[in-house]
Design an enzyme around this catalytic site. Structure first.
Site, PDB file in Angstrom:
ATOM      1  N   SER A   1       0.846  -1.195   0.000  1.00  0.00           N
ATOM      2  CA  SER A   1       0.000   0.000   0.000  1.00  0.00           C
ATOM      3  C   SER A   1       0.881   1.245   0.000  1.00  0.00           C
ATOM      4  O   SER A   1       0.518   2.271  -0.601  1.00  0.00           O
ATOM      5  CB  SER A   1      -0.925  -0.001   1.213  1.00  0.00           C
ATOM      6  OG  SER A   1      -0.175  -0.114   2.406  1.00  0.00           O
ATOM      7  N   SER A   2       2.051   1.178   0.623  1.00  0.00           N
ATOM      8  CA  SER A   2       2.906   2.373   0.677  1.00  0.00           C
ATOM      9  C   SER A   2       3.521   2.676  -0.687  1.00  0.00           C
ATOM     10  O   SER A   2       3.523   3.836  -1.122  1.00  0.00           O
ATOM     11  CB  SER A   2       3.984   2.227   1.756  1.00  0.00           C
ATOM     12  OG  SER A   2       4.629   0.996   1.657  1.00  0.00           O
TER      13      SER A   2
ATOM     14  N   ASP B   1       9.036  -3.126  -4.473  1.00  0.00           N
ATOM     15  CA  ASP B   1       7.635  -2.684  -4.477  1.00  0.00           C
ATOM     16  C   ASP B   1       7.441  -1.484  -5.389  1.00  0.00           C
ATOM     17  O   ASP B   1       6.460  -1.391  -6.132  1.00  0.00           O
ATOM     18  CB  ASP B   1       7.198  -2.326  -3.052  1.00  0.00           C
ATOM     19  CG  ASP B   1       7.421  -3.472  -2.087  1.00  0.00           C
ATOM     20  OD1 ASP B   1       7.612  -4.612  -2.543  1.00  0.00           O
ATOM     21  OD2 ASP B   1       7.411  -3.222  -0.863  1.00  0.00           O
TER      22      ASP B   1
ATOM     23  N   TYR C   1      12.627  -6.476  10.266  1.00  0.00           N
ATOM     24  CA  TYR C   1      13.079  -6.253   8.885  1.00  0.00           C
ATOM     25  C   TYR C   1      14.513  -5.734   8.884  1.00  0.00           C
ATOM     26  O   TYR C   1      15.370  -6.230   8.155  1.00  0.00           O
ATOM     27  CB  TYR C   1      12.130  -5.269   8.192  1.00  0.00           C
ATOM     28  CG  TYR C   1      12.379  -5.128   6.707  1.00  0.00           C
ATOM     29  CD1 TYR C   1      11.635  -5.845   5.783  1.00  0.00           C
ATOM     30  CD2 TYR C   1      13.364  -4.267   6.223  1.00  0.00           C
ATOM     31  CE1 TYR C   1      11.863  -5.722   4.412  1.00  0.00           C
ATOM     32  CE2 TYR C   1      13.603  -4.135   4.873  1.00  0.00           C
ATOM     33  CZ  TYR C   1      12.846  -4.859   3.972  1.00  0.00           C
ATOM     34  OH  TYR C   1      13.073  -4.723   2.631  1.00  0.00           O
TER      35      TYR C   1
END
Ligand code: GLA
Length: 391
Positions: A136-137, A181, A233
């Site tokens: 979504s980012s 992404d 992460y």
């Protein structure tokens, strides 16, 4: 109401006029190749039909005002002040509310890349599930970057816009992610996966032809939220850098499966397992591309399962809900299944017979209920178009 209609309505509520244009960018699913991007390795994502829409209008002053369905209050900053807000110091929270750091970070990174223009009002709406590992980012970054690129006549290409999105994510939001992404959202295409070399950023379109094979890709959003600006992460990235340094390599891209016995001798068990995941995952991406081209999607199931096992046992980024989703889908006849995205929550994907969608979904729902997990969100996806101007 469509996402575009919501974005337009937000824009008009903010400004009292119509936007000059509407841009959108998709979320993504990663078919295979996890935590390989920041190791200069290979990934195979595709853009999904869920999109983030930015309705944007030029202003007469130099201020950027952003509003979104995620937020109660708009945030407004002068373009000349962005350099005081960003970069966000490592480990700190952004100086603006986090959702606003994505579009404002893009405006900042565009300026850093030499693009300039007048101020703008930006209204953002999205149907990409948030915190689900579906990018979504990157979709916010892609829609905002595409809009400013056009309105400022900056002439930046899609790869440059992906780099700008990544810079916003890394330096404005403070999440130490790779570039997968942002590339997927910028260059995704209908019916194709993107085979991306994250070292050269050279990309090839690989036909997926899932529907033609009578198959479907089911997304299982566990609703366990993750955040990549904190914790696991970053630790995984550090372990990869440590492993590469021990092997005398500038990145794990330069370590091969044949080097693993030597790696096992040189490093502690945890670092070795992190390295083994990345090294074998890179090979699995190459194998998946070869198998897709030679035999089609029906033949990639075992590679997806091997990828999940590696993430669960070696990289240790799965959670019980993701493992349950994968196991339940496989028990119900899925050809392959794996968690997708950064991990620690988010979504899994399952490659299934198209006519088994209901049966597999029911099996996953039952397994979640039996484990007393919150009900997952289930939907199928097909590869969709990348960032674009819609109006
Ligand atoms: C997140 C990051 C990506 C990538 C994946 C894991 O989605 O944003 O850059 O590292 O995790 O493959």
């Amino acid at each position: 109401m469509s996402t575009e209609a919501i974005a337009r309505e937000l824009f008009t509520a903010l400004t009292g006029r119509e936007p000059d244009g509407v841009w959108s960018a998709p979320g993504r699913v990663n078919l295979i190749g996890e935590h390989t991007d920041y190791n200069e390795g290979f990934v195979l994502p595709f853009a999904i039909p869920h999109r983030t829409v930015a309705a944007v209008g030029i202003r007469e002053d130099d201020r950027v005002r952003v509003t979104s369905t995620f937020a109660e209050e708009p945030v407004e900053v002068a373009l000349t002040e962005l350099g005081e807000l960003f970069p966000t110091p490592t480990g700190a929270a952004p100086a603006v509310p986090e959702w606003a750091a994505y579009p404002l970070g893009v405006a900042w990174a565009m300026q850093e890349a030499g693009a300039t223009g007048v101020g703008a009002d930006v209204a953002i709406a999205s149907d990409v599930p948030v915190g689900a590992g579906l990018s979504s980012s990157a979709a916010i970054e892609g829609a905002t970057a595409s809009a400013l690129n056009d309105l400022w006549a900056a002439g930046l290409d899609r790869t440059a816009l992906a780099r700008i999105g990544r810079r916003a994510e890394n330096e404005a939001v403070g999440a130490p992610t790779g570039i997968m992404d942002q590339m997927a959202t910028m260059i995704g295409g209908v019916d194709t996966a993107i085979f991306l070399d994250c070292r050269s950023l050279e990309a090839q379109q690989v036909p997926l032809a899932v529907a033609e094979a009578g198959l479907a890709i089911l997304v299982i959003d566990t609703r366990v939220k993750h955040a990549h600006s904190t914790g696991g992460y970053r630790e995984r990235r550090d372990a990869c850098e440590r492993g590469a340094a021990i092997m005398g390599a500038s990145s794990l891209r330069d370590v091969s499966v044949d080097d693993l016995p030597r790696a096992a001798e040189l490093m502690d068990d945890v670092t070795f397992r992190r390295v083994r995941h990345v090294v074998t995952e890179n090979q699995r991406v190459l194998d998946t591309v070869a198998v897709l081209r030679a035999d089609g999607p029906r033949a990639i199931g075992d590679l997806l399962v091997a990828s999940h096992t590696s993430m669960r046992d070696d990289f240790e980024i799965s959670v019980a809900e993701l493992d349950t989703a994968v196991e339940a889908a496989l028990s119900a006849g899925a050809l392959g299944a794996r968690m997708t995205g950064g991990g620690f929550g988010g979504a899994a994907i399952a490659l299934i017979e198209a006519d088994a969608t209901e049966a597999v979904s029911a099996a996953v729902n039952d397994a979640f209920a039996a484990a007393e997990f919150e009900a997952p969100l289930l939907f199928t996806v097909t590869p969709a178009a990348g960032a674009r101007r819609d109006a």
